[in-house]
Write a protein that holds these residues in place. Sequence first.
Motif, PDB file in Angstrom:
ATOM      1  N   THR A   2       0.941  -1.104   0.116  1.00  0.00           N
ATOM      2  CA  THR A   2       0.063   0.000  -0.026  1.00  0.00           C
ATOM      3  C   THR A   2       0.951   1.148   0.090  1.00  0.00           C
ATOM      4  OG1 THR A   2      -0.176  -0.241   2.500  1.00  0.00           O
ATOM      5  CG2 THR A   2      -1.805  -1.183   1.322  1.00  0.00           C
ATOM      6  N   PHE A 393      -9.851  -2.835   5.107  1.00  0.00           N
ATOM      7  CA  PHE A 393     -10.595  -2.879   3.876  1.00  0.00           C
ATOM      8  C   PHE A 393     -12.128  -2.627   4.459  1.00  0.00           C
ATOM      9  CE2 PHE A 393      -7.922  -5.176   0.458  1.00  0.00           C
ATOM     10  CZ  PHE A 393      -6.995  -4.312   0.605  1.00  0.00           C
ATOM     11  N   SER A 394     -12.761  -1.715   3.612  1.00  0.00           N
ATOM     12  CA  SER A 394     -14.251  -1.726   3.691  1.00  0.00           C
ATOM     13  C   SER A 394     -15.062  -3.072   3.512  1.00  0.00           C
ATOM     14  CB  SER A 394     -14.834  -0.511   2.891  1.00  0.00           C
ATOM     15  OG  SER A 394     -16.228  -0.677   2.762  1.00  0.00           O
ATOM     16  N   GLY A 398     -14.850  -3.137  -0.162  1.00  0.00           N
ATOM     17  CA  GLY A 398     -13.550  -3.968  -0.401  1.00  0.00           C
ATOM     18  C   GLY A 398     -12.256  -3.197  -0.711  1.00  0.00           C
ATOM     19  N   GLU A 399     -12.535  -1.679  -0.482  1.00  0.00           N
ATOM     20  CA  GLU A 399     -11.666  -0.877  -0.695  1.00  0.00           C
ATOM     21  C   GLU A 399     -10.841  -0.217   0.727  1.00  0.00           C
ATOM     22  OE1 GLU A 399     -10.945   0.769  -3.764  1.00  0.00           O
ATOM     23  OE2 GLU A 399     -12.027  -0.774  -4.421  1.00  0.00           O
ATOM     24  N   PRO A 400      -9.570   0.192   0.518  1.00  0.00           N
ATOM     25  CA  PRO A 400      -8.783   0.604   1.662  1.00  0.00           C
ATOM     26  C   PRO A 400      -9.431   1.532   2.416  1.00  0.00           C
ATOM     27  CG  PRO A 400      -7.339   0.196  -0.198  1.00  0.00           C
ATOM     28  CD  PRO A 400      -8.841  -0.028  -0.854  1.00  0.00           C
ATOM     29  N   TRP A 435      -3.783 -10.361  -0.988  1.00  0.00           N
ATOM     30  CA  TRP A 435      -4.240  -9.967   0.505  1.00  0.00           C
ATOM     31  C   TRP A 435      -5.008 -10.947   1.087  1.00  0.00           C
ATOM     32  CZ3 TRP A 435      -2.374  -5.414   2.609  1.00  0.00           C
ATOM     33  CH2 TRP A 435      -2.206  -4.485   1.626  1.00  0.00           C
TER      34      TRP A 435
END
Length: 567
Positions: A2, A393-394, A398-400, A435
């Motif tokens: 990241t 992650f949400s 699924g986003e950071p 991940w």
Amino acid sequence: MTMNQPWLAEYPAEIPKELNLVEKPLQSYLTEAASLYGDKAAIHFMGKEIGYKELYESALKFAGYLKTLGIKKGDRVAIMLPNTPQSVIAYYGILYAGGVVVQTNPLYMEREIEYQMKDSGAKVILTLDILYPRVSKVMKNTDLEHIIVTAIKDYLPFPKNLIYPFIQKKQYGIVVKVDHRGQNHLFTEIMKTAVAEAVSQEEFDFENDLALLQYTGGTTGFPKGVMLTHKNLVANASMCDAWLYKCTKGEERMLGILPFFHVYGMTAVLILSVMQGYKMILLPKFDAETTLKTIQKLKPTLFPGAPTIYIGLLNHPDLKKYDLSSIDSCLSGSAPLPVEVQQQFEEVTGGKLVEGYGLTESSPVTHSNFLWDKARIKGSIGVPWPGTDSAVFSMETGEPLPPNEMGEIVVKGPQVMKGYWNRPEETEQTLKDGWLLTGDIGYMDEKGYFYVVDRKKDMIIAGGFNIYPREIEEVLYEHPAIQEVVAAGVPDPYRGETVKAYVVLKEGESLTEEELNEYSRKYLAAYKVPRIYEFRKELPKTAVGKILRRALVDEERQKIEDEQKTS
């Protein structure tokens, strides 16, 4: 990686931000240790010491014997032992032979042994004499072709080796005699007759060759074989070494209470000790008084453990009689470490105790608090280890997520598993673009310290053991008097969580807690057996009839909170 890794700014100068891994097999570290520290003790076991040269030669003997049994590269060989010299010899012997180690809990009953042997396809198993009857009963239903038998007494010094069989008979009520012929083999005979010759290595792939199948329940269902490669295990032990930057190669003494069939004990004790030439002080099981005596007499400097172990020692009535000042560093894993336990243990020993975090799927450690030069952050699992990336992650997108926002903790690094054995669909659900989805809910602060708040998993963690409710429920559902059952982890001040079974009986049936406990003990390892049974007329369910396990856990927590308010 990241873009944002704020934890790197927190690293002391001594800890590298990245690792340069040498691409060589895990067992090569024993070859090197035998060369560098040949006469130094590798293992201390109940009064007997084994040097690195002897350990290396014994592992080669075991490897050669496995070859005569037909073990080829990639074949699975199971070890079903407590922490003993034989478990270390066999571990490296299997790797020298090109095999894949299958760690098997010696507390397992027939049903559990059969499942793991069938799933892994293990061809050979090494086990204790007192466990031989269990293994031999299930052998015909598995791919097992050979059973190698050993005994605790085999590596005890005189006169303990003569006395122990009488203690064993009194404790377990059985004496098992196995002849060295046919499908049965005696470890002592192998060590007498086999020759310590280097086994020719077939083509080696650091990235992909499996070293270990370590079983875990993951998020759901029955235990799955986590495929850990040579790279995974070498990487995680190297990270551990980097974190312990004040330790001296070839000089430290490691207390080996954490069982090697648990991935944390295997990496942080067995692999790290051999990699660094440390002396392993092995104890086959945790007993508070024996542990205290061992620390006072043998003066270990490193003590990886679990909260239940530290709590057990702190609560011993004679704690003050023992000198524990040799202990310098302790990394606690397997379950959350209460702050008061950390503080009390540091006061007693004068050493450092910090919490780490990990999963079987990551070999296992991914995060830890710093041992030296930095204060522990209360409630935090620490920061990612060298070469490890982590994010939150949400769960919706699924986003950071940015710092301090709640989501699922994910990790990436060379210690992350290759996947689940023969389970491609479940591998895809757990590994996304490299991940590893941990199933744990938490957040990261601005400095890069991570916090676990809850977990999606229904898995119960009791005393550092992973326990899977479905396994318990399957066993209890087979009882003719039971209509419905759900197993859940409820808070326990000593074990972190303990197993509670909520039971609905069929109409007209009766069953006592004692009867149910006796029944459970026939089919489940002792640590999986429910400690509490509650009989109910009905269980909470969704509109479609799914039992609400979480509602029962919340109810239990509320009950405890109410009791604390009134006390």
